[in-house]
Design an enzyme around this catalytic site. Sequence first.
Site, short mmCIF file in Angstrom:
data_model
loop_
_atom_site.label_atom_id
_atom_site.label_comp_id
_atom_site.label_asym_id
_atom_site.label_seq_id
_atom_site.Cartn_x
_atom_site.Cartn_y
_atom_site.Cartn_z
N GLY A 8 34.95 24.80 26.68
CA GLY A 8 35.34 24.86 28.37
C GLY A 8 36.69 25.11 28.59
CD GLN A 9 39.01 27.34 33.63
OE1 GLN A 9 38.35 28.34 34.05
NE2 GLN A 9 39.72 26.73 34.45
CE LYS A 10 43.95 23.03 32.84
NZ LYS A 10 45.14 23.16 32.16
N GLY A 12 40.40 20.81 25.62
CA GLY A 12 41.37 20.30 24.83
C GLY A 12 41.49 21.20 23.59
CB SER A 14 45.34 25.01 23.80
OG SER A 14 44.64 26.29 24.36
CG HIS A 51 49.30 26.12 26.94
ND1 HIS A 51 48.48 25.82 26.01
CD2 HIS A 51 48.44 26.41 28.08
CE1 HIS A 51 47.17 25.57 26.32
NE2 HIS A 51 47.10 26.02 27.73
CG LEU A 53 56.93 21.66 29.48
CD1 LEU A 53 56.91 21.08 30.61
CD2 LEU A 53 58.62 21.23 28.91
NE ARG A 55 54.03 27.90 22.53
CZ ARG A 55 53.66 28.50 23.58
NH1 ARG A 55 52.73 28.12 24.16
NH2 ARG A 55 54.05 29.62 23.96
CG ASP A 84 46.00 29.33 23.43
OD1 ASP A 84 44.80 29.52 23.85
OD2 ASP A 84 46.51 28.24 23.80
#
Length: 166
Positions: A8-10, A12, A14, A51, A53, A55, A84
Amino acid sequence: MKILYFGGQKSGKSNLAEQKTLEISSKKPYYLATYDNSFNDKEMHKRIDKHKLQRKEQFTTIEESKDLIKVLSKSKKEDTFLVDCMSMWLFNNIKQNEEYLINQLEEISKLDANIIFVLNDVNSGIIPFDSESRKFVDMTGIVGQKLAQICDEVYEVKLGLASRLK
């Protein structure tokens, strides 16, 4: 190797996918960003900045919102890609038919590179009222099933924790 992280969204996903990408790559990996910046969505720009920041300079970023084959077909065996996210790719291709999307995934499955996919899980809620939203939810399920089929490893992510399903 092909790997799928979905949740789901947020959730983790990614972050975990980035960690896995760095872990398995033998050289600087590629971050294949699928968001289409033409929407001028300020909230999405904040997410994208976060994202970036996160990576840092650990990835070479390539932006491609619709045609993944165009980028991935140039890969070499030693390359590693993080895509992604597949949900944005699907959203950008929502006018395409199911056959087109599945064919792209089948072509990707034949490539001899490491590819890690991120996909939002949107199939656990109610059936949307409008046809476009229903198509997106349905196609997310279909794309998710195809990705799970072609991937060597599949992880469901909740609360920053990954459960390996395959």
